[in-house]
Design a protein around this motif. Structure first.
Motif, PDB file in Angstrom:
ATOM      1  N   MET A   1       0.784  -1.230   0.041  1.00 40.74           N
ATOM      2  CA  MET A   1       0.013   0.164   0.046  1.00 40.74           C
ATOM      3  C   MET A   1       0.968   1.254  -0.072  1.00 40.74           C
ATOM      4  SD  MET A   1      -2.999   1.068   0.064  1.00 40.74           S
ATOM      5  CE  MET A   1      -4.206  -0.450  -0.120  1.00 40.74           C
ATOM      6  N   ASN A   2       0.392   2.377  -0.707  1.00 39.07           N
ATOM      7  CA  ASN A   2       1.217   3.431  -0.387  1.00 39.07           C
ATOM      8  C   ASN A   2      -0.149   4.611  -0.451  1.00 39.07           C
ATOM      9  OD1 ASN A   2       0.034   4.524  -3.359  1.00 39.07           O
ATOM     10  ND2 ASN A   2       1.175   2.555  -3.803  1.00 39.07           N
ATOM     11  N   LEU A   3       0.545   5.831  -0.127  1.00 39.76           N
ATOM     12  CA  LEU A   3      -0.336   7.031   0.181  1.00 39.76           C
ATOM     13  C   LEU A   3      -1.329   7.249  -1.011  1.00 39.76           C
ATOM     14  CD1 LEU A   3       2.272   9.811   1.553  1.00 39.76           C
ATOM     15  CD2 LEU A   3       0.710   8.503   2.703  1.00 39.76           C
ATOM     16  N   SER A   4      -1.065   7.360  -2.017  1.00 39.38           N
ATOM     17  CA  SER A   4      -1.849   7.597  -3.261  1.00 39.38           C
ATOM     18  C   SER A   4      -2.825   6.587  -3.367  1.00 39.38           C
ATOM     19  CB  SER A   4      -1.228   7.420  -4.617  1.00 39.38           C
ATOM     20  OG  SER A   4      -2.014   7.650  -5.699  1.00 39.38           O
ATOM     21  N   THR A 188      11.112   6.447   0.907  1.00 41.68           N
ATOM     22  CA  THR A 188      10.547   5.269   0.121  1.00 41.68           C
ATOM     23  C   THR A 188       8.932   5.484   0.210  1.00 41.68           C
ATOM     24  OG1 THR A 188      10.520   3.531   1.451  1.00 41.68           O
ATOM     25  CG2 THR A 188      12.565   3.839  -0.064  1.00 41.68           C
ATOM     26  N   HIS A 189       8.099   4.846  -0.841  1.00 40.09           N
ATOM     27  CA  HIS A 189       6.755   4.965  -0.364  1.00 40.09           C
ATOM     28  C   HIS A 189       6.341   4.097   0.715  1.00 40.09           C
ATOM     29  CE1 HIS A 189       5.033   6.625  -4.252  1.00 40.09           C
ATOM     30  NE2 HIS A 189       6.202   6.030  -5.060  1.00 40.09           N
ATOM     31  N   LYS A 190       7.136   3.099   1.028  1.00 36.35           N
ATOM     32  CA  LYS A 190       7.018   2.417   2.168  1.00 36.35           C
ATOM     33  C   LYS A 190       7.120   3.142   3.538  1.00 36.35           C
ATOM     34  CE  LYS A 190       8.189  -1.859   4.634  1.00 36.35           C
ATOM     35  NZ  LYS A 190       9.148  -3.073   4.699  1.00 36.35           N
ATOM     36  N   ASN A 191       8.418   3.938   3.472  1.00 32.84           N
ATOM     37  CA  ASN A 191       8.688   4.849   4.716  1.00 32.84           C
ATOM     38  C   ASN A 191       7.760   5.906   4.872  1.00 32.84           C
ATOM     39  OD1 ASN A 191      12.029   5.175   3.471  1.00 32.84           O
ATOM     40  ND2 ASN A 191      11.469   3.642   4.675  1.00 32.84           N
ATOM     41  N   ILE A 192       7.004   6.631   3.865  1.00 32.36           N
ATOM     42  CA  ILE A 192       6.296   7.614   4.270  1.00 32.36           C
ATOM     43  C   ILE A 192       4.760   7.047   4.475  1.00 32.36           C
ATOM     44  CG2 ILE A 192       7.367   9.535   3.043  1.00 32.36           C
ATOM     45  CD1 ILE A 192       5.520   9.109   0.885  1.00 32.36           C
ATOM     46  N   TYR A 193       4.450   5.941   3.816  1.00 36.14           N
ATOM     47  CA  TYR A 193       2.989   5.445   4.484  1.00 36.14           C
ATOM     48  C   TYR A 193       3.201   4.754   5.327  1.00 36.14           C
ATOM     49  CZ  TYR A 193      -0.934   2.276   4.189  1.00 36.14           C
ATOM     50  OH  TYR A 193      -2.058   1.591   4.464  1.00 36.14           O
ATOM     51  N   ASN A 195       4.854   5.522   8.008  1.00 36.56           N
ATOM     52  CA  ASN A 195       4.873   6.081   9.384  1.00 36.56           C
ATOM     53  C   ASN A 195       3.615   6.970   9.539  1.00 36.56           C
ATOM     54  OD1 ASN A 195       6.674   9.020  10.637  1.00 36.56           O
ATOM     55  ND2 ASN A 195       6.825   7.051  11.441  1.00 36.56           N
ATOM     56  N   ALA A 196       2.747   7.452   8.460  1.00 33.17           N
ATOM     57  CA  ALA A 196       1.568   7.977   8.162  1.00 33.17           C
ATOM     58  C   ALA A 196       0.620   7.183   9.149  1.00 33.17           C
ATOM     59  CB  ALA A 196       1.188   8.586   6.959  1.00 33.17           C
ATOM     60  N   LYS A 197       0.505   5.968   8.528  1.00 34.44           N
ATOM     61  CA  LYS A 197      -0.321   4.859   9.147  1.00 34.44           C
ATOM     62  C   LYS A 197      -0.026   4.597  10.601  1.00 34.44           C
ATOM     63  CE  LYS A 197      -1.945   0.121   8.207  1.00 34.44           C
ATOM     64  NZ  LYS A 197      -1.724  -0.230   9.370  1.00 34.44           N
ATOM     65  N   ASP A 198       1.058   4.308  10.895  1.00 33.55           N
ATOM     66  CA  ASP A 198       1.467   3.996  12.397  1.00 33.55           C
ATOM     67  C   ASP A 198       1.079   5.293  13.226  1.00 33.55           C
ATOM     68  OD1 ASP A 198       2.163   1.504  11.506  1.00 33.55           O
ATOM     69  OD2 ASP A 198       4.208   2.014  11.531  1.00 33.55           O
ATOM     70  N   VAL A 199       1.548   6.648  12.748  1.00 30.73           N
ATOM     71  CA  VAL A 199       1.407   7.686  13.861  1.00 30.73           C
ATOM     72  C   VAL A 199      -0.273   7.757  14.068  1.00 30.73           C
ATOM     73  CG1 VAL A 199       1.282  10.207  13.705  1.00 30.73           C
ATOM     74  CG2 VAL A 199       3.476   8.951  13.151  1.00 30.73           C
TER      75      VAL A 199
END
Length: 514
Positions: A1-4, A188-193, A195-199
């Protein structure tokens, strides 16, 4: 999964719900999702393809959100840039980051017209209109300039989306260069997705929340905590174009805001705001502090005045950024950055990378799906920062018996007085406890006898405060070698756009007198 992709799923379930508010106007998720897709398709028409780099040089406006998600949807790498940087600062990032196109605003085009000749790789300027009479065709860069609004309107909802891999670079964040040139942290897409999800999960951000985005969106704190996490959760983002206490209190009251994220300087301004009738945070369920250590005295005063919990966390650009937060299911610890967030590990290590016992001070190291894959075009710096999968933060910290972490100071800010370690924050906390001191910054300067000397800069709320009071306070609470050699009063401390105190500027002020 990614932000988009997650935005598309969120929008599908919340079509008519407000995604963001800007200048009092509400935009729902259906409209946002459509604008993102159409903007991506217009970028594709201009010749952009997966892997190309595009810069976002805009303030807190919808252009940032649509530009970010539209570019990510096409598989582009986004480079957010502080719009008030000088031409030299912007030029370095654009050139070093191999930027093909720049998304900016009409009010910034004069700057780009003057510096275009030094940006050899830039093929397009996509200009967001903030003034009704602005026309990109009148720009001297008209051959390269395109209207942001027209690109969104002209785009198609039929987009052949590229496959986005977890390890593809999604964002490059240039860290503020406290030493030398800024470095581009590749997230990366994994990095930002992740962290946003976990936060979002850790802070229990849900669709009913209304999150104030008053921090600069180009900064990773706002990007993750006040933008990506809320949008993934179906919450509403309340955009504040430029921070001011008045603007924050006004939007809080008008839209019943529930979450506020800010740096300590913002909390200080909110607390000091003189119009008591407007100082209403009654709808806020949670305040989040980060970006710098929050003085305990300020935290406690703010909580007492507004009757709201302030949870301090910790992060850095290289970790997307959040690694720690004070848990919400138990009392927060004043002065602590909290405990590990979901899926992230923190530890305190010595110079050899060995984990230290609880209570011992060492360097904080971080591991998790949020840790960058490296610095752009800087393999040696990458290898120096990431060792065996652990990111070495450069921050000195310790962990207590209950697992809470405490930042002592930046490794590079450590002051050595006669061979003894002095952590600026410890001295700052003591001076900050004076009820008429609103800001403090402590630095070390060369000293011929002791190696370094402690110098304190303070901002007082009352001109009656004298140096002798503060020296006495420091002498009563600190070992002799920690007591400032000199205390200077300033009207305000120098800060960057995110409110972080610029210690380097303070040292430069002292340079002629050293």
């Amino acid at each position: 999964m990614n932000l988009s992709d997650q935005l598309s799923l969120t929008a599908k379930d919340n079509l008519s719900k407000t995604a963001y508010v800007f200048n009092g106007e509400e935009t729902n998720y259906q409209t946002l999702e459509g604008s993102v897709t159409k903007f991506a398709s217009s970028l594709q028409e201009l010749g952009y393809q997966k892997g190309d780099h595009i810069a976002l040089v805009v303030g807190n406006t919808p252009h940032f959100i649509i530009g970010l998600y539209g570019a990510l949807r096409l598989g582009l790498t986004v480079i957010p840039v502080n719009p008030i940087y000088t031409a030299d600062e912007i030029g370095y990032i654009i050139n070093n980051g191999d930027v093909k196109g720049i998304i900016t605003l009409d009010v910034l085009m004069e700057k780009f017209e003057q510096m275009d000749s030094m940006l050899s790789n830039v093929q397009h300027y996509i200009v967001g209109e903030t003034k009704p009479d602005y026309d990109v065709n009148q720009s001297s860069l008209s051959e390269k300039a395109y209207s942001f609004t027209k690109l969104v309107h002209a785009g198609s909802l039929e987009l052949d989306r590229p496959t986005l891999n977890d390890d593809d670079t999604a964002v490059i964040l240039y860290t503020s260069g406290t030493t030398g040139k800024p470095k581009g942290a590749m997230l990366t897409h994994k990095n930002i997705y992740s962290n946003a999800k976990d936060v979002g999960e850790y802070l229990k951000i849900g669709a009913e929340d209304r999150v104030i985005a008053a921090l600069p969106m180009f900064h990773v704190f706002c990007l993750t905590v006040a933008l990506n996490a809320p949008l993934l959760s179906g919450a509403t983002v309340l955009i504040v174009p430029k921070f001011s206490p008045e603007a924050v209190f006004q939007i809080t009251k008008q839209f019943n805001a529930s979450v506020f994220a800010g740096v300590p300087t913002m909390y200080n301004y909110l607390l000091q705001y003189p119009n008591e009738d407007e100082k209403d945070f009654s709808s806020i369920r949670l305040c989040i502090s980060g970006g710098a250590s929050m003085p305990v005295a300020l935290l406690e005063k703010f909580e007492q005045h507004f009757d709201v919990r302030v949870s301090e966390g910790y992060g850095l650009s290289e970790a997307s950024p959040v690694t720690c937060f004070n848990p919400l299911d138990r009392p927060r610890k004043a002065g602590s950055i909290g405990t590990d967030i979901l899926n992230v590990e923190n530890k305190v290590v010595n110079e050899n990378g060995n984990e230290l016992p609880r209570g011992d001070v060492g360097e904080l190291a971080v591991r998790g799906p949020n840790v960058m894959k490296g610095y752009y075009k800087l393999p040696e710096e990458t290898n120096a920062s990431i060792k065996d999968g652990w990111l070495y933060t450069g921050d000195m910290a310790y962990q207590d018996e209950e697992g809470y972490f405490f930042i002592v100071d930046r490794k590079k800010d450590l002051i050595l007085v006669g061979g003894y370690n002095v952590y600026p924050r410890e001295v700052e906390e003591v001076l900050y406890s004076h009820d008429k001191i609103s800001e403090v910054a402590v630095i070390g300067v060369p000293d011929p006898d002791l190696g370094e000397a402690v110098i304190a800069f303070v901002v007082a709320t009352d001109s009656s405060v004298i140096e002798e009071e503060l020296y006495k306070l420091a002498q009563d609470k600190l070992a002799k070698y920690k007591v400032p050699k000199e205390i200077r009063f300033l009207d305000e401390l120098p800060k960057n756009t995110t409110g972080k105190i610029l210690r380097r500027s303070l040292k430069e002020q002292l340079a002629p007198n050293q």
